[in-house]
Design a protein around this motif. Structure first.
Motif, mmCIF file in Angstrom:
data_model
loop_
_atom_site.group_PDB
_atom_site.id
_atom_site.type_symbol
_atom_site.label_atom_id
_atom_site.label_comp_id
_atom_site.label_asym_id
_atom_site.label_seq_id
_atom_site.Cartn_x
_atom_site.Cartn_y
_atom_site.Cartn_z
ATOM 1 N N VAL A 250 0.841 -1.201 0.000
ATOM 2 C CA VAL A 250 0.000 0.000 0.000
ATOM 3 C C VAL A 250 0.874 1.249 0.000
ATOM 4 O O VAL A 250 2.038 1.219 0.423
ATOM 5 C CB VAL A 250 -0.933 0.051 1.233
ATOM 6 N N LYS A 251 0.297 2.334 -0.499
ATOM 7 C CA LYS A 251 0.846 3.675 -0.348
ATOM 8 C C LYS A 251 -0.299 4.563 0.112
ATOM 9 O O LYS A 251 -1.406 4.467 -0.429
ATOM 10 C CB LYS A 251 1.408 4.209 -1.668
ATOM 11 N N ALA A 252 -0.048 5.445 1.094
ATOM 12 C CA ALA A 252 -1.148 6.222 1.658
ATOM 13 C C ALA A 252 -0.681 7.595 2.106
ATOM 14 O O ALA A 252 0.512 7.816 2.368
ATOM 15 C CB ALA A 252 -1.761 5.470 2.843
ATOM 16 N N GLU A 253 -1.633 8.514 2.192
ATOM 17 C CA GLU A 253 -1.345 9.835 2.748
ATOM 18 C C GLU A 253 -2.582 10.366 3.458
ATOM 19 O O GLU A 253 -3.717 10.158 3.019
ATOM 20 C CB GLU A 253 -0.908 10.804 1.663
ATOM 21 N N PHE A 254 -2.357 11.036 4.581
ATOM 22 C CA PHE A 254 -3.443 11.694 5.299
ATOM 23 C C PHE A 254 -3.830 12.967 4.560
ATOM 24 O O PHE A 254 -2.983 13.658 3.978
ATOM 25 C CB PHE A 254 -3.015 12.063 6.723
ATOM 26 N N GLY A 255 -5.126 13.297 4.602
ATOM 27 C CA GLY A 255 -5.588 14.540 4.025
ATOM 28 C C GLY A 255 -5.393 15.707 4.975
ATOM 29 O O GLY A 255 -5.108 15.537 6.171
ATOM 30 N N GLU A 256 -5.557 16.901 4.445
ATOM 31 C CA GLU A 256 -5.437 18.114 5.248
ATOM 32 C C GLU A 256 -6.553 18.173 6.284
ATOM 33 O O GLU A 256 -7.696 17.793 6.006
ATOM 34 C CB GLU A 256 -5.526 19.341 4.333
ATOM 35 N N GLN A 268 -8.718 13.128 9.636
ATOM 36 C CA GLN A 268 -9.927 13.628 8.981
ATOM 37 C C GLN A 268 -10.213 12.823 7.711
ATOM 38 O O GLN A 268 -11.367 12.524 7.407
ATOM 39 C CB GLN A 268 -9.775 15.109 8.626
ATOM 40 N N SER A 269 -9.148 12.491 6.974
ATOM 41 C CA SER A 269 -9.316 11.744 5.727
ATOM 42 C C SER A 269 -8.019 11.024 5.378
ATOM 43 O O SER A 269 -6.944 11.361 5.887
ATOM 44 C CB SER A 269 -9.718 12.679 4.584
ATOM 45 N N VAL A 270 -8.152 10.035 4.519
ATOM 46 C CA VAL A 270 -6.996 9.271 4.030
ATOM 47 C C VAL A 270 -7.258 8.892 2.573
ATOM 48 O O VAL A 270 -8.375 8.520 2.212
ATOM 49 C CB VAL A 270 -6.767 7.957 4.819
ATOM 50 N N LYS A 271 -6.206 8.965 1.759
ATOM 51 C CA LYS A 271 -6.228 8.400 0.421
ATOM 52 C C LYS A 271 -5.125 7.361 0.338
ATOM 53 O O LYS A 271 -4.034 7.569 0.884
ATOM 54 C CB LYS A 271 -6.015 9.483 -0.642
ATOM 55 N N TRP A 272 -5.401 6.261 -0.333
ATOM 56 C CA TRP A 272 -4.376 5.226 -0.436
ATOM 57 C C TRP A 272 -4.544 4.398 -1.701
ATOM 58 O O TRP A 272 -5.616 4.385 -2.316
ATOM 59 C CB TRP A 272 -4.388 4.317 0.798
ATOM 60 N N GLU A 273 -3.475 3.741 -2.065
ATOM 61 C CA GLU A 273 -3.459 2.791 -3.163
ATOM 62 C C GLU A 273 -3.144 1.409 -2.603
ATOM 63 O O GLU A 273 -2.256 1.258 -1.770
ATOM 64 C CB GLU A 273 -2.407 3.158 -4.205
ATOM 65 N N MET A 366 -3.420 -1.502 9.144
ATOM 66 C CA MET A 366 -2.217 -1.096 9.853
ATOM 67 C C MET A 366 -1.125 -0.670 8.873
ATOM 68 O O MET A 366 -0.370 0.280 9.128
ATOM 69 C CB MET A 366 -1.709 -2.241 10.740
ATOM 70 N N ALA A 367 -1.036 -1.341 7.726
ATOM 71 C CA ALA A 367 -0.047 -0.961 6.715
ATOM 72 C C ALA A 367 -0.390 0.394 6.101
ATOM 73 O O ALA A 367 0.506 1.199 5.806
ATOM 74 C CB ALA A 367 0.028 -2.037 5.630
ATOM 75 N N ILE A 368 -1.674 0.660 5.910
ATOM 76 C CA ILE A 368 -2.097 1.965 5.379
ATOM 77 C C ILE A 368 -1.710 3.074 6.339
ATOM 78 O O ILE A 368 -1.151 4.105 5.936
ATOM 79 C CB ILE A 368 -3.616 1.970 5.112
ATOM 80 N N TYR A 369 -1.979 2.877 7.626
ATOM 81 C CA TYR A 369 -1.576 3.881 8.616
ATOM 82 C C TYR A 369 -0.060 4.075 8.629
ATOM 83 O O TYR A 369 0.434 5.200 8.710
ATOM 84 C CB TYR A 369 -2.058 3.479 10.010
ATOM 85 N N GLU A 370 0.680 2.987 8.532
ATOM 86 C CA GLU A 370 2.145 3.089 8.548
ATOM 87 C C GLU A 370 2.640 3.908 7.367
ATOM 88 O O GLU A 370 3.517 4.779 7.503
ATOM 89 C CB GLU A 370 2.764 1.694 8.526
ATOM 90 N N SER A 371 2.085 3.646 6.191
ATOM 91 C CA SER A 371 2.483 4.386 5.008
ATOM 92 C C SER A 371 2.134 5.864 5.135
ATOM 93 O O SER A 371 2.956 6.736 4.811
ATOM 94 C CB SER A 371 1.811 3.806 3.764
ATOM 95 N N ALA A 372 0.935 6.164 5.624
ATOM 96 C CA ALA A 372 0.511 7.564 5.762
ATOM 97 C C ALA A 372 1.390 8.312 6.755
ATOM 98 O O ALA A 372 1.722 9.488 6.541
ATOM 99 C CB ALA A 372 -0.953 7.624 6.179
ATOM 100 N N ARG A 373 1.780 7.632 7.837
ATOM 101 C CA ARG A 373 2.656 8.276 8.829
ATOM 102 C C ARG A 373 4.046 8.538 8.262
ATOM 103 O O ARG A 373 4.777 9.393 8.759
ATOM 104 C CB ARG A 373 2.761 7.407 10.089
ATOM 105 N N ASN A 374 4.400 7.789 7.207
ATOM 106 C CA ASN A 374 5.725 7.919 6.597
ATOM 107 C C ASN A 374 5.636 8.550 5.210
ATOM 108 O O ASN A 374 6.382 8.186 4.291
ATOM 109 C CB ASN A 374 6.407 6.549 6.530
ATOM 110 N N ASN A 375 4.708 9.482 5.073
ATOM 111 C CA ASN A 375 4.619 10.324 3.869
ATOM 112 C C ASN A 375 4.475 9.531 2.577
ATOM 113 O O ASN A 375 5.097 9.849 1.551
ATOM 114 C CB ASN A 375 5.834 11.256 3.780
#
Length: 383
Positions: A250-256, A268-273, A366-375
């Motif tokens: 997965v690759k993910a990022e938190f929204g503004e 507030q939001s998340v986008k991921w692949e 959990m992998a999505i959260y990990e990716s989002a926390r790591n940009n």
């Protein structure tokens, strides 16, 4: 569960009585139809109706599960577990629940001695799923646990282990596996009806801004996270059952955060692949601050496409393919879900949505959260 629409009882009964009139053969292979055949059995006698105790009497239990249990054939509402004496009195009166089948969170373990109750359905904030699933297992009761299964994958695995150790079955409340629109998506993707899947899009959002700040879904300690846990899991599920296989990365990022008063504790939001082994990518998004309230599941294949919109709501689902509209009734999926799960429990069989599926999904989340926390770093999922 995030949607709290009341379901029209007349429509429920019309569907349950008129199943044979449904267009096409999809419902003839549905869990409810299979249950009705199996329930009759060779002798023509129905299976024993299994007693369910609802743990937690919030909106989902009140507006969806308890009414659904008035429509089921293979299970029934036998007990309740609540920390609210006033709620207990209302439910006892409304559903004719005997005093001996009413428990609170302190004396819950005494349910082990109650032969009226075969199944415990855990409908509490996510942080309490593990505790009450494990306690129910130790009381030798089968368990249905609402989604998401737990706050971490490790916690989810402990739930599975507890049920296995105590010889009881565990199922997750993944209701969409029991209704025809999403079942058709599974067939289209997994059976390559339009050829191999090339790409997937999924979105599930709501708008929690403008309301109370004092709700458990905005409290990380109770919710485990924000919209990814509560709504995004539908996107995870949708992509996985479209493909019929697990994603590998997965690759993910938190929204503004545009509403800081609401999202001090959770995203507030998340986008991921989600990347699958054959190069297919599912683009997913979820938000608690989306006025549009997107509920999409779509896919492009080699020779066609399909789309459900809305895909995840309790009712009003609509679907179409490159060949035309999907023609299915909107069914009372919670009733079908619980009937099917009770049937599998009564036969000592695994549910089609077992605890192991919940563990898998928690590993993905959990992998999505990990990716989002790591940009947006690509994270391979360890199963």
């Amino acid at each position: 569960m995030s949607n709290d629409n009341n379901y029209n009882c007349c429509n429920r009964r019309k569907f349950l009585k008129g199943m044979g009139l449904a267009t096409g053969g999809a419902l003839m292979t549905s869990p409810l139809y299979s249950f009705m055949e199996a329930a009759a059995g060779e002798s023509g006698k129905p299976l024993k109706s299994m007693g369910i105790a609802l743990v937690g009497l919030g909106r989902y239990s009140t507006n969806q599960l308890a009414p659904a249990l008035q429509e089921t054939e293979n299970c029934h509402l036998a007990g309740i577990v609540t920390g609210s004496p006033s709620k207990a009195e209302v439910w006892k009166s409304k559903y004719n629940i005997p005093e001996g089948n009413v428990y609170n969170y302190d004396n819950f373990d005494e349910i082990a001695n109650n032969n009226d109750i075969d199944i415990v359905y855990v409908v509490l904030p996510i942080a309490f799923h593990a505790e009450f699933t494990i306690r129910a297992a130790e009381a030798k009761k089968h368990v249905i646990c609402e989604k998401p299964m737990a706050t971490t994958a490790e916690e989810a695995q402990r739930m599975v282990d507890a049920c296995n150790a105590n010889g009881v079955k565990l199922a997750i409340g993944y209701r969409l596996h029991f209704e025809p629109f999403n079942k058709r998506v599974m067939e289209l993707g997994q059976n390559k009806i339009f050829g191999k899947v090339k790409s997937i899009k999924a979105a599930d959002s709501s708008d929690m801004t403008g309301g109370s700040l004092d709700v458990w879904r905005l409290d990380k300690e109770r919710a485990g996270g924000g919209p990814l846990m509560d709504l995004g899991i539908y996107c995870v599920q949708g992509a996985v059952y479209t493909m019929g296989k697990k994603p590998i990365a997965v690759k993910a990022e938190f929204g503004e955060i545009t509403h800081p008063a609401y999202f001090r504790d959770v995203e507030q939001s998340v986008k991921w692949e989600m990347e699958f082994e054959d190069g297919v990518v599912a683009e997913c998004e979820t938000s608690y601050a989306d006025p549009e309230g997107k509920k999409l599941l779509s896919a492009e294949a080699e020779n066609g496409w399909w789309k459900l919109d809305p895909a995840y709501s309790y009712e009003g689902k609509e679907g179409e393919t490159s060949e035309g509209k999907m023609d299915f009734p909107n069914v009372y999926e919670q009733a079908i879900q619980m009937d099917s799960q009770a049937e599998s429990f009564s036969k000592n069989q695994e549910s089609i949505v077992p605890g192991e599926m919940g563990v898998r999904d928690m590993k993905i989340i959990m992998a999505i959260y990990e990716s989002a926390r790591n940009n947006g770093e690509r994270v391979e999922i360890q199963y």
